[in-house]
Enzyme design. Structure first.
Site, PDB file in Angstrom:
ATOM      1  N   PHE A 159      -1.575  15.701   4.751  1.00  0.00           N
ATOM      2  CA  PHE A 159      -2.090  15.185   3.484  1.00  0.00           C
ATOM      3  C   PHE A 159      -0.909  15.301   2.639  1.00  0.00           C
ATOM      4  O   PHE A 159      -0.219  16.324   2.322  1.00  0.00           O
ATOM      5  CB  PHE A 159      -3.142  16.125   2.772  1.00  0.00           C
ATOM      6  CG  PHE A 159      -3.752  15.361   1.402  1.00  0.00           C
ATOM      7  CD1 PHE A 159      -4.776  14.235   1.654  1.00  0.00           C
ATOM      8  CD2 PHE A 159      -3.021  15.551   0.170  1.00  0.00           C
ATOM      9  CE1 PHE A 159      -5.032  13.687   0.397  1.00  0.00           C
ATOM     10  CE2 PHE A 159      -3.532  14.809  -0.949  1.00  0.00           C
ATOM     11  CZ  PHE A 159      -4.377  13.920  -0.949  1.00  0.00           C
ATOM     12  N   GLU A 184       0.870  -1.179  -0.023  1.00  0.00           N
ATOM     13  CA  GLU A 184       0.036   0.231  -0.093  1.00  0.00           C
ATOM     14  C   GLU A 184       0.901   1.423   0.039  1.00  0.00           C
ATOM     15  O   GLU A 184       1.881   1.064   0.501  1.00  0.00           O
ATOM     16  CB  GLU A 184      -0.834  -0.080   1.379  1.00  0.00           C
ATOM     17  CG  GLU A 184      -2.237  -0.682   1.083  1.00  0.00           C
ATOM     18  CD  GLU A 184      -3.135   0.527   0.653  1.00  0.00           C
ATOM     19  OE1 GLU A 184      -2.913   1.368   0.005  1.00  0.00           O
ATOM     20  OE2 GLU A 184      -4.334   0.388   1.369  1.00  0.00           O
ATOM     21  N   ASP A 185       0.191   2.353  -0.397  1.00  0.00           N
ATOM     22  CA  ASP A 185       1.279   3.416  -0.326  1.00  0.00           C
ATOM     23  C   ASP A 185       1.071   4.204   1.332  1.00  0.00           C
ATOM     24  O   ASP A 185       1.810   4.141   1.894  1.00  0.00           O
ATOM     25  CB  ASP A 185       0.446   4.722  -1.290  1.00  0.00           C
ATOM     26  CG  ASP A 185      -1.034   4.836  -1.463  1.00  0.00           C
ATOM     27  OD1 ASP A 185      -1.823   4.145  -0.774  1.00  0.00           O
ATOM     28  OD2 ASP A 185      -1.410   5.623  -2.113  1.00  0.00           O
ATOM     29  N   ASP A 244      -4.604   4.619   6.056  1.00  0.00           N
ATOM     30  CA  ASP A 244      -5.016   6.023   6.736  1.00  0.00           C
ATOM     31  C   ASP A 244      -6.185   5.468   7.742  1.00  0.00           C
ATOM     32  O   ASP A 244      -5.803   5.076   8.940  1.00  0.00           O
ATOM     33  CB  ASP A 244      -5.692   6.758   5.699  1.00  0.00           C
ATOM     34  CG  ASP A 244      -6.058   8.132   6.160  1.00  0.00           C
ATOM     35  OD1 ASP A 244      -5.776   8.591   7.301  1.00  0.00           O
ATOM     36  OD2 ASP A 244      -6.966   8.619   5.482  1.00  0.00           O
ATOM     37  N   ARG A 277       2.181  12.948  -8.456  1.00  0.00           N
ATOM     38  CA  ARG A 277       2.724  11.783  -8.333  1.00  0.00           C
ATOM     39  C   ARG A 277       4.393  11.538  -8.670  1.00  0.00           C
ATOM     40  O   ARG A 277       4.962  10.700  -8.317  1.00  0.00           O
ATOM     41  CB  ARG A 277       2.178  10.483  -9.182  1.00  0.00           C
ATOM     42  CG  ARG A 277       0.531  10.474  -8.770  1.00  0.00           C
ATOM     43  CD  ARG A 277       0.087   9.278  -9.500  1.00  0.00           C
ATOM     44  NE  ARG A 277      -1.471   9.144  -9.596  1.00  0.00           N
ATOM     45  CZ  ARG A 277      -2.227   8.634  -8.453  1.00  0.00           C
ATOM     46  NH1 ARG A 277      -1.695   8.104  -7.383  1.00  0.00           N
ATOM     47  NH2 ARG A 277      -3.621   8.890  -8.514  1.00  0.00           N
TER      48      ARG A 277
HETATM   49  P1  5GP Z   1      -7.888   4.081   3.902  1.00  0.00           P
HETATM   50  O1  5GP Z   1      -8.732   3.364   3.521  1.00  0.00           O
HETATM   51  O2  5GP Z   1      -6.632   3.739   4.898  1.00  0.00           O
HETATM   52  O3  5GP Z   1      -8.368   5.340   4.458  1.00  0.00           O
HETATM   53  O4  5GP Z   1      -7.164   5.056   2.706  1.00  0.00           O
HETATM   54  C1  5GP Z   1      -5.894   4.762   2.410  1.00  0.00           C
HETATM   55  C2  5GP Z   1      -5.715   5.573   0.935  1.00  0.00           C
HETATM   56  O5  5GP Z   1      -6.344   6.879   0.825  1.00  0.00           O
HETATM   57  C3  5GP Z   1      -4.456   5.470   0.398  1.00  0.00           C
HETATM   58  O6  5GP Z   1      -4.158   4.370  -0.488  1.00  0.00           O
HETATM   59  C4  5GP Z   1      -4.500   7.011  -0.471  1.00  0.00           C
HETATM   60  O7  5GP Z   1      -5.038   6.617  -1.653  1.00  0.00           O
HETATM   61  C5  5GP Z   1      -5.563   7.748   0.345  1.00  0.00           C
HETATM   62  N1  5GP Z   1      -4.825   8.623   1.139  1.00  0.00           N
HETATM   63  C6  5GP Z   1      -4.795   8.482   2.471  1.00  0.00           C
HETATM   64  N2  5GP Z   1      -4.222   9.675   3.126  1.00  0.00           N
HETATM   65  C7  5GP Z   1      -3.521  10.136   2.110  1.00  0.00           C
HETATM   66  C8  5GP Z   1      -2.539  11.171   1.740  1.00  0.00           C
HETATM   67  O8  5GP Z   1      -2.139  11.753   2.793  1.00  0.00           O
HETATM   68  N3  5GP Z   1      -2.115  11.597   0.614  1.00  0.00           N
HETATM   69  C9  5GP Z   1      -2.760  11.084  -0.461  1.00  0.00           C
HETATM   70  N4  5GP Z   1      -2.260  11.556  -1.688  1.00  0.00           N
HETATM   71  N5  5GP Z   1      -3.666  10.088  -0.363  1.00  0.00           N
HETATM   72  C10 5GP Z   1      -3.896   9.482   1.061  1.00  0.00           C
END
Ligand code: 5GP
Length: 158
Positions: free
Chosen positions: A133, A80-81, A84, A146
């Site tokens: 963010f 994963e990137d 969150d 990106r």
């Molecule tokens: P989760 O399902 O854990 O809430 O969300 C994870 C996804 O939300 C990440 O894969 C990404 O696509 C997006 N995301 C969450 N925080 C950030 C952030 O700080 N920057 C960006 N660009 N995407 C985020």
């Protein structure tokens, strides 16, 4: 040091992890994964699009034969990137187990534990970050940034 500052073409983005820091951390994650998976079959599943650049570097830091797969998920609406809330990762883990994966470990470059609503375990974490963010190194804001070579905080949208 150039890494402490933003780049001229992205003035609203403050560098958080520069290229050197990213390379060092990715190499460490690759070494750990290499040690843990020696002698085992390994498939790396990259979650598009945000983890694409991270994965490209990570797989080259893993000194083992492996398969590389890609998968798209729509978020806000493993590798994963960012983890969150954890909802994306929880969904993915359930889907992989339902499809017969016997063992799944998760790897995320960035982890924002303060935002978690789902209790998911990240087995390999690059950096634990505050609730900001972030963009760059694969991460976008409205599909831009990106290609920044660093991870930065989006302080204002240019
Ligand atoms: P989760 O399902 O854990 O809430 O969300 C994870 C996804 O939300 C990440 O894969 C990404 O696509 C997006 N995301 C969450 N925080 C950030 C952030 O700080 N920057 C960006 N660009 N995407 C985020």
């Amino acid at each position: 040091m150039a890494e402490d500052f933003s780049v001229p073409w992205a003035p609203g983005v403050r560098v958080l992890y520069g290229q050197a820091a990213l390379a060092t951390r990715v190499a460490e994650l690759g070494s750990r994964i290499t040690a843990d998976y020696a002698g085992r079959a390994l498939t790396v599943l990259c979650v598009l699009k945000g983890a694409s650049l991270f994965t490209a570097d990570l797989v080259r830091a893993i000194a083992l034969p492996l398969r590389l797969e890609f998968l798209g998920v729509a978020s806000y609406g493993s590798v994963e990137d960012i983890v969150d809330t954890g909802l994306t990762l929880r969904f993915l883990l359930q889907a992989l187990v339902a499809r017969g994966c016997r063992s799944v470990r998760t790897c995320a470059l960035l982890d924002k534990p303060s935002r978690r609503v789902e209790a998911v375990t990240v087995d390999y974490t690059g950096f634990v970050v505050e609730d900001r963010f972030l963009v760059g190194y694969g991460l976008d804001h409205e599909e831009r940034w990106r290609n920044l070579p660093f991870v930065g905080v989006l302080e204002r949208s240019p």
